[in-house]
Design an enzyme around this catalytic site. Structure first.
Site, PDB file in Angstrom:
ATOM      1  N   ALA A 109       0.838  -1.206   0.000  1.00 11.38           N
ATOM      2  CA  ALA A 109       0.000   0.000   0.000  1.00 11.38           C
ATOM      3  C   ALA A 109       0.869   1.250   0.000  1.00 11.38           C
ATOM      4  O   ALA A 109       0.608   2.203  -0.745  1.00 11.38           O
ATOM      5  CB  ALA A 109      -0.939  -0.013   1.204  1.00 11.38           C
ATOM      6  N   ASP A 110       1.902   1.271   0.826  1.00 12.24           N
ATOM      7  CA  ASP A 110       2.802   2.427   0.877  1.00 12.24           C
ATOM      8  C   ASP A 110       3.531   2.615  -0.451  1.00 12.24           C
ATOM      9  O   ASP A 110       3.544   3.708  -1.026  1.00 12.24           O
ATOM     10  CB  ASP A 110       3.838   2.241   1.990  1.00 12.24           C
ATOM     11  CG  ASP A 110       3.239   2.404   3.378  1.00 12.24           C
ATOM     12  OD1 ASP A 110       2.181   3.043   3.493  1.00 12.24           O
ATOM     13  OD2 ASP A 110       3.836   1.893   4.338  1.00 12.24           O
ATOM     14  N   VAL A 111       4.151   1.539  -0.929  1.00 15.56           N
ATOM     15  CA  VAL A 111       5.016   1.646  -2.092  1.00 15.56           C
ATOM     16  C   VAL A 111       4.219   1.920  -3.368  1.00 15.56           C
ATOM     17  O   VAL A 111       4.562   2.815  -4.153  1.00 15.56           O
ATOM     18  CB  VAL A 111       5.867   0.363  -2.253  1.00 15.56           C
ATOM     19  CG1 VAL A 111       6.661   0.405  -3.547  1.00 15.56           C
ATOM     20  CG2 VAL A 111       6.806   0.201  -1.064  1.00 15.56           C
TER      21      VAL A 111
END
Length: 297
Positions: A109-111
Site C-alpha cells: 500500500a505504501d510503495v
C-alpha cells in the site's frame, strides 16, 4: 533521497512557515502525506498556495483521498499500510484457504501508492506544459490497493464469483518443495502440463481423468499435483534444468537478502555501491522498473 539538497522546516512555527512561503514562488512540485487537513490548518493548503504560485503541482497522499468531490466517510482517517491492505481487499486474497487473511510483509500500500502518485504528478506536468497552470493530485492508498485487484474485480463483475484465498480456479499455480528449497510455477496450458509430468517423472498423470483440463488441474492441485511433485529428489533448480525456458516452471525462490547476490539482479544492474558515510556497509540503490538506452551512463 540521494542527489537532493535537504532543508528541514518546523511548519508549526511562524519562522518555519515564513521560510516555506518565501520559497513558494520557486517551488515546482509539492508532495505531502500528512494527516488529512494538517496543511490546511497551518494555512499551507493547496487552495492557499495556488494563489501565490499558479504553476504549482500539489500532490497529497492520504489513506482514502482528499478531493472534496470524492470524499467518503473514511476521508479524514489516518492510514497505515496494513489497515489499507485490509480495507482495499488485498488481504482477502492473501494467505491459504483455511487460514486467516494475511497482509503482505512488503508494504504494498505504501510503495504502490507512491508509484501512482508519481504517475499523477507526471500527468500534471504534461497538463501544465499545455495550459500553463498547475493542479492538485489526489493519491489515495485505498485506490491504489483496490486497483491491484483487477483480476478479482473483473471476475466478480463478469461471473459474480468471489475469488477464494489461496486458490486459482483457472490455472494450477503455487510453490513446490524440493530437496533444497522451493520452486514456484504456473501451468496454464496442456503442453506445459505435459512437460511438467515428464520433468517430475510422472507421465501417468498426463492421462489422469481428474487432471484432464486446466480447470481440473487447478481444482486438484493440492490433492493430486502437489503430493506427486513435492520433493521427488529434485533440487530447486529442477524447473530450469528439466523443463527448459518458457516451460512449466517459474523462477526459483529468492529471499529478500539474496537479491544482492542474485545473478538476475547483477544482469539488470539492480544495485550500485556507494561510499556511505552513515554506515560501514556499502549502500545499494532500489531497482529501476524500466531501462532506457544510455541510462547506465
Amino acid at each position: 533521497n540521494r542527489n537532493k539538497k535537504s532543508l528541514t522546516l518546523d511548519l508549526s512555527s511562524a519562522e518555519g512557515r515564513e521560510v516555506y512561503l518565501r520559497l513558494l514562488p520557486t517551488i515546482d512540485i509539492i508532495v505531502e502525506n500528512l494527516r488529512p487537513g494538517a496543511m490546511d490548518r497551518l494555512g499551507l493548503g493547496y487552495e492557499t498556495l495556488r494563489e501565490v504560485n499558479t504553476r504549482l503541482i500539489y500532490c497529497a497522499i492520504s489513506g482514502y483521498g482528499r478531493l472534496s468531490s470524492h470524499r467518503g466517510k473514511y476521508a479524514d482517517r489516518p492510514a497505515f499500510d496494513t489497515a489499507v491492505q485490509a480495507t482495499g481487499g488485498l488481504m482477502s486474497v492473501t494467505g491459504q484457504r483455511d487460514g486467516p487473511p494475511l497482509p503482505t510483509l512488503t508494504g504494498f500500500a505504501d510503495v504502490y501508492t507512491g508509484v501512482q502518485a508519481a504517475f499523477g504528478v507526471l500527468a500534471a506536468v504534461q497538463g501544465r506544459s499545455r495550459t500553463g497552470h498547475g493542479s492538485f493530485v489526489d493519491a489515495s492508498m485505498y485506490d491504489a490497493v483496490a486497483s491491484l485487484l483487477e483480476r478479482e474485480l473483473m471476475l466478480y463483475e463478469f461471473t459474480g464469483e468471489k475469488r477464494v484465498r489461496g486458490v486459482d480456479r483457472y490455472a494450477p499455480l503455487g510453490s513446490l518443495e524440493t530437496s533444497d528449497g522451493y520452486v514456484a510455477l504456473i501451468i496454464p496450458t496442456d503442453e506445459m502440463w505435459r512437460r511438467m509430468c515428464v520433468a517430475i517423472g510422472r507421465e501417468d498423470l498426463y492421462r489422469h481423468p481428474d487432471l484432464s483440463s486446466v480447470t481440473l488441474r487447478a481444482e486438484n492441485f493440492e490433492q493430486l499435483i502437489r503430493p506427486a511433485a513435492d520433493h521427488r529428489g529434485f533440487r530447486s533448480g529442477w524447473g530450469v534444468a528439466r523443463t527448459g525456458p518458457g516451460r512449466a516452471r517459474g523462477p526459483t525462490w529468492c529471499s529478500t537478502f539474496q537479491h544482492r547476490a542474485c545473478r538476475r539482479a547483477r544482469y539488470r544492474r539492480w544495485t550500485i555501491c556507494t561510499n556511505a558515510s552513515i554506515s560501514s556497509r556499502a549502500a545499494c540503490s532500489s531497482p529501476s522498473a524500466t531501462r532506457t538506452r544510455g541510462s547506465d551512463e
